[in-house]
Design a protein around this motif. Structure first.
Motif, mmCIF file in Angstrom:
data_model
loop_
_atom_site.group_PDB
_atom_site.id
_atom_site.type_symbol
_atom_site.label_atom_id
_atom_site.label_comp_id
_atom_site.label_asym_id
_atom_site.label_seq_id
_atom_site.Cartn_x
_atom_site.Cartn_y
_atom_site.Cartn_z
ATOM 1 N N SER A 87 0.844 -1.196 0.000
ATOM 2 C CA SER A 87 0.000 0.000 0.000
ATOM 3 C C SER A 87 0.883 1.251 0.000
ATOM 4 O O SER A 87 2.076 1.186 0.330
ATOM 5 C CB SER A 87 -0.865 0.002 1.263
ATOM 6 O OG SER A 87 0.000 0.036 2.392
ATOM 7 N N GLU A 88 0.279 2.384 -0.336
ATOM 8 C CA GLU A 88 0.995 3.663 -0.339
ATOM 9 C C GLU A 88 1.597 3.934 1.052
ATOM 10 O O GLU A 88 2.731 4.382 1.189
ATOM 11 C CB GLU A 88 0.003 4.769 -0.739
ATOM 12 C CG GLU A 88 0.616 6.096 -1.120
ATOM 13 C CD GLU A 88 1.772 6.013 -2.110
ATOM 14 O OE1 GLU A 88 1.649 5.281 -3.121
ATOM 15 O OE2 GLU A 88 2.817 6.658 -1.849
ATOM 16 N N GLN A 89 0.821 3.594 2.075
ATOM 17 C CA GLN A 89 1.279 3.829 3.456
ATOM 18 C C GLN A 89 2.556 3.022 3.751
ATOM 19 O O GLN A 89 3.514 3.535 4.322
ATOM 20 C CB GLN A 89 0.142 3.399 4.387
ATOM 21 C CG GLN A 89 0.257 3.918 5.772
ATOM 22 C CD GLN A 89 -0.819 3.278 6.671
ATOM 23 O OE1 GLN A 89 -1.631 2.453 6.214
ATOM 24 N NE2 GLN A 89 -0.829 3.659 7.926
ATOM 25 N N THR A 90 2.565 1.779 3.333
ATOM 26 C CA THR A 90 3.747 0.934 3.552
ATOM 27 C C THR A 90 4.933 1.458 2.751
ATOM 28 O O THR A 90 6.074 1.442 3.237
ATOM 29 C CB THR A 90 3.446 -0.536 3.174
ATOM 30 O OG1 THR A 90 2.387 -0.993 3.985
ATOM 31 C CG2 THR A 90 4.657 -1.420 3.356
ATOM 32 N N LEU A 91 4.653 1.919 1.549
ATOM 33 C CA LEU A 91 5.748 2.450 0.725
ATOM 34 C C LEU A 91 6.416 3.626 1.422
ATOM 35 O O LEU A 91 7.652 3.724 1.464
ATOM 36 C CB LEU A 91 5.210 2.910 -0.639
ATOM 37 C CG LEU A 91 4.980 1.819 -1.681
ATOM 38 C CD1 LEU A 91 4.328 2.407 -2.930
ATOM 39 C CD2 LEU A 91 6.296 1.158 -2.057
ATOM 40 N N GLN A 92 5.589 4.507 1.994
ATOM 41 C CA GLN A 92 6.156 5.676 2.693
ATOM 42 C C GLN A 92 6.941 5.235 3.921
ATOM 43 O O GLN A 92 8.033 5.718 4.198
ATOM 44 C CB GLN A 92 5.041 6.634 3.110
ATOM 45 C CG GLN A 92 4.535 7.434 1.915
ATOM 46 C CD GLN A 92 3.333 8.301 2.255
ATOM 47 O OE1 GLN A 92 3.051 8.534 3.436
ATOM 48 N NE2 GLN A 92 2.629 8.760 1.243
ATOM 49 N N TRP A 93 6.391 4.272 4.650
ATOM 50 C CA TRP A 93 7.059 3.732 5.843
ATOM 51 C C TRP A 93 8.415 3.132 5.461
ATOM 52 O O TRP A 93 9.428 3.399 6.098
ATOM 53 C CB TRP A 93 6.150 2.671 6.473
ATOM 54 C CG TRP A 93 6.790 1.813 7.521
ATOM 55 C CD1 TRP A 93 6.919 2.092 8.842
ATOM 56 C CD2 TRP A 93 7.384 0.520 7.321
ATOM 57 N NE1 TRP A 93 7.561 1.060 9.489
ATOM 58 C CE2 TRP A 93 7.856 0.085 8.578
ATOM 59 C CE3 TRP A 93 7.573 -0.302 6.221
ATOM 60 C CZ2 TRP A 93 8.508 -1.147 8.747
ATOM 61 C CZ3 TRP A 93 8.216 -1.521 6.383
ATOM 62 C CH2 TRP A 93 8.675 -1.936 7.631
ATOM 63 N N ALA A 94 8.446 2.357 4.383
ATOM 64 C CA ALA A 94 9.683 1.684 3.973
ATOM 65 C C ALA A 94 10.721 2.708 3.494
ATOM 66 O O ALA A 94 11.900 2.618 3.866
ATOM 67 C CB ALA A 94 9.385 0.672 2.860
ATOM 68 N N ALA A 95 10.280 3.683 2.690
ATOM 69 C CA ALA A 95 11.235 4.655 2.140
ATOM 70 C C ALA A 95 11.839 5.501 3.261
ATOM 71 O O ALA A 95 13.064 5.682 3.338
ATOM 72 C CB ALA A 95 10.539 5.543 1.113
ATOM 73 N N ALA A 96 10.976 6.008 4.169
ATOM 74 C CA ALA A 96 11.478 6.867 5.253
ATOM 75 C C ALA A 96 12.376 6.056 6.192
ATOM 76 O O ALA A 96 13.464 6.509 6.576
ATOM 77 C CB ALA A 96 10.301 7.466 6.019
ATOM 78 N N GLY A 97 11.946 4.846 6.521
ATOM 79 C CA GLY A 97 12.727 4.006 7.448
ATOM 80 C C GLY A 97 14.075 3.609 6.868
ATOM 81 O O GLY A 97 15.070 3.492 7.584
ATOM 82 N N CYS A 98 14.121 3.416 5.565
ATOM 83 C CA CYS A 98 15.373 3.042 4.892
ATOM 84 C C CYS A 98 16.327 4.238 4.905
ATOM 85 O O CYS A 98 17.495 4.114 5.293
ATOM 86 C CB CYS A 98 15.051 2.598 3.462
ATOM 87 S SG CYS A 98 16.465 2.178 2.451
ATOM 88 N N ARG A 99 15.810 5.407 4.537
ATOM 89 C CA ARG A 99 16.666 6.609 4.464
ATOM 90 C C ARG A 99 17.223 6.991 5.833
ATOM 91 O O ARG A 99 18.361 7.448 5.949
ATOM 92 C CB ARG A 99 15.878 7.797 3.895
ATOM 93 C CG ARG A 99 15.606 7.640 2.404
ATOM 94 C CD ARG A 99 15.225 8.964 1.731
ATOM 95 N NE ARG A 99 14.935 8.720 0.330
ATOM 96 C CZ ARG A 99 13.709 8.534 -0.164
ATOM 97 N NH1 ARG A 99 12.655 8.591 0.622
ATOM 98 N NH2 ARG A 99 13.536 8.271 -1.448
ATOM 99 N N SER A 100 16.430 6.796 6.884
ATOM 100 C CA SER A 100 16.885 7.210 8.226
ATOM 101 C C SER A 100 17.531 6.066 9.003
ATOM 102 O O SER A 100 17.976 6.274 10.128
ATOM 103 C CB SER A 100 15.667 7.706 9.024
ATOM 104 O OG SER A 100 14.775 6.605 9.225
#
Ligand code: AQP
Length: 332
Positions: free
Chosen positions: A248-261
């Motif tokens: 889902s879009e929500q998971t995508l945002q969670w994964a991208a932010a968590g990966c970058r930080s």
């Protein structure tokens, strides 16, 4: 009555289907059923261009047909059949071969790749593969072909050969356009080469949840993330591309932010991906198992598809023979 535009596509029975086939082609096959007259084929004559065990071929054909049905190809709306059940495909391929310069075939990327992968068996069928593929499409006067990116060059070839036929013998065939899905090239678990049955870098549609996890857990991610605390770039992570297809879009945002930080580790991200993949793959797997338990149902669907399509193919071949000046010989 106006007929709906016709779509044709096929897959080789070289093994069980994988998520590359599913995301790259099958999912759009299913969606297209709403607006097109769809013809979906198991292309067995293509599969013998590499070495195969004749004892396995029928089982592999049925395995691929089950994959189509489990993914949502609906035999009430689409014709589903096996290429060899309609011999006019190979007959038209012979006609097209007389319009094809050999040099053009030798330049096809897939031919070059497969020649490297099967060095001891570089046969003429491997070279003329795109001619048979063009005939598969043209025999039904198909207007569009949903495929993955790797097949674009072959479709360019198909357009070329029907254009030549039309110019020389009078317009008979539409020039088929390519329909690409939103995931036209799914990379394998190695993150380097296209996901392929023969490369063993795939996730098979019939694999269990545990088997899928055993493949995802060690799969390559962004190489910058050596330790859990290293930040990464989701755009450099092959599994983030899988997320795009399943999550889902929500998971995508969670994964991208968590990966970058570095707020999440790759394993956390893979667990979430696995969960989302299961939401789509588990019901599909269940349908596969149900179809496996009812082989007669699948065989009946394939036979009905061939019975519906053979007269169309015969009609096209009669027109082709007329254009070529081949007499109608009495057969009795
Ligand atoms: N990795 C992929 N990403 C997107 N689309 C893909 N397709 C295959 N792999 C990917 C698409 O699936 C359709 C069927 O392909 P095929 O059965 O004709 O054989 P292939 O492309 O040669 O598939 P494999 O897995 O690579 O088979 P092997 O290893 O036997 O050669 C096509 O529309 C293709 O684009």
């Amino acid at each position: 009555m106006n007929r709906r535009p016709r779509v044709f596509s096929g897959m080789q029975p070289t093994g069980g289907l994988h998520i590359g086939n599913y995301l790259g082609a099958l999912k759009s096959w299913v969606e297209l059923q709403d607006d097109y007259d769809c013809i979906y084929c198991v292309v067995d004559y293509h599969a013998i261009t590499i070495e195969h065990d004749p004892r396995d071929l029928q089982a592999r054909i049925e395995l691929v047909a089950r994959g189509y049905l489990a993914a949502g190809v609906d035999p009430e709306r689409s014709a589903l059949f096996v290429q060899s059940a309609v011999p006019e495909h190979t007959e038209l391929a012979w006609v097209f071969s007389s319009l094809t310069p050999i040099g053009l075939l030798g330049r096809m990327t897939q031919f070059k790749d497969k020649s490297k992968d099967h060095e001891d068996n570089v046969n003429a069928g491997l070279l003329t593969y795109p001619i048979l593929q063009a005939a598969d499409i043209a025999i039904y006067k198909s207007e569009a072909v949903p495929v993955g990116e790797d097949q674009q060059q072959h479709l360019e070839f198909a357009r070329d050969v029907v254009r030549k036929f039309n110019l020389r013998y009078g317009g008979l065939f539409p020039e088929p356009r390519t329909i690409l899905s939103s995931a036209p090239k799914v990379l394998g678990l190695d993150g380097e080469r296209k996901m392929s049955k023969s490369l063993g870098n795939d996730i098979g549609l019939e694999e269990s949840a545990d088997e899928v996890w055993r493949k995802l857990a060690p799969a390559k991610t962004d190489p910058a993330r050596v330790r859990r605390t290293d930040p990464g770039d989701p755009e450099k992570c092959n599994l983030y591309r899988y997320h795009r297809c399943f999550s889902s879009e929500q998971t995508l945002q969670w994964a991208a932010a968590g990966c970058r930080s570095a707020g999440i580790g790759c394993l956390d991200c893979k667990r979430k991906l696995h969960q989302h993949m299961e939401e789509q793959l588990a019901p599909l797997r269940e349908r596969l198992l149900d179809l496996q338990a009812h082989p007669d149902r699948v065989r009946e669907i394939l036979a009905a598809g061939a019975a519906r399509l053979r007269p169309i193919a015969q009609q096209t071949m009669a027109e082709v023979r007329d254009r070529l000046g081949i007499p109608r010989w009495p057969t009795t």
